[in-house]
Design a protein around this motif. Sequence first.
Motif, PDB file in Angstrom:
ATOM      1  N   ASP A 198      -6.895  -1.389   7.561  1.00 54.90           N
ATOM      2  CA  ASP A 198      -5.817  -0.637   8.202  1.00 54.90           C
ATOM      3  C   ASP A 198      -4.798  -1.579   8.847  1.00 54.90           C
ATOM      4  O   ASP A 198      -3.584  -1.338   8.777  1.00 54.90           O
ATOM      5  CB  ASP A 198      -6.365   0.379   9.208  1.00 54.90           C
ATOM      6  N   ARG A 202      -0.842  -1.974   7.826  1.00 52.68           N
ATOM      7  CA  ARG A 202       0.190  -1.869   8.856  1.00 52.68           C
ATOM      8  C   ARG A 202       1.124  -3.078   8.830  1.00 52.68           C
ATOM      9  O   ARG A 202       2.345  -2.942   8.975  1.00 52.68           O
ATOM     10  CB  ARG A 202      -0.465  -1.734  10.231  1.00 52.68           C
ATOM     11  N   ALA A 243       0.315   8.000  13.391  1.00 53.93           N
ATOM     12  CA  ALA A 243      -0.282   6.671  13.439  1.00 53.93           C
ATOM     13  C   ALA A 243      -1.796   6.774  13.447  1.00 53.93           C
ATOM     14  O   ALA A 243      -2.363   7.580  14.163  1.00 53.93           O
ATOM     15  CB  ALA A 243       0.215   5.932  14.670  1.00 53.93           C
TER      16      ALA A 243
END
Length: 244
Positions: A198, A202, A243
Amino acid sequence: MQRRILLGAALGLGAAALGGARPGRAAGDPVDLLLVLAVDVSRSVDEDEAVLQRQGYQAGLTDPEVLAAIAGGMIGAIGVAYVEWSGAEFQQLVVPWTRIASRADAEAWAAALGRAPRASYGWTSISAALDYSCQLLAAAPWEAVRRVIDISGDGVNNSGPPVEEARDRAVAAGITINGLPILNDRPTFGQLVPQPLDAYFRESVIGGNGAFLIAVEDFASFATALRRKLILEIAGLPAAAGAG
């Protein structure tokens, strides 16, 4: 392996993939959103996991809340293309550009995805998937204010050019890239990865106006995360809301 860049299919093979029906539209009709669903089918995704992914997209596009988000747009329609990808040599348009403005449209799209054969290949080239998705967006048959690539995957870029370069090209063209990293138990077949997936998505994959990601714990929870992500993308909600 022969490179499968099927841009001609984006406009010319739509009828075959949808059982003979062209995507319903009048010349010049706009949509609220052009959305490329770019789905990882590299060798780390086994047959059961691939089925879960496709079922997740079928359920997601026909979900009542997703359909309500589509209907709530200024135009009330979105354009969707479904791509499966793996290494730098393989990107395949599975369901071509389809205009979705009703439950019937969404169900026809889901049925087309269910009929399509699936292929699986070796490495993971997020960069090639992004470049291919940008080409599809350039060839889309409708205009849209927003253009989004929704990329899901369970591993880091290990084939083709650096992913950051492809991301930057897409962002420079006004395209938003959202991520759905799948925190699989064996994404790299025992190889060490530099950071959690993750965090990698990002920092290196997502980008553009309002970009966000939602991390998926495993393939079993894919459909739930995808549904949430589609609602946020289609409604154009702030990135902070999605998010993960």
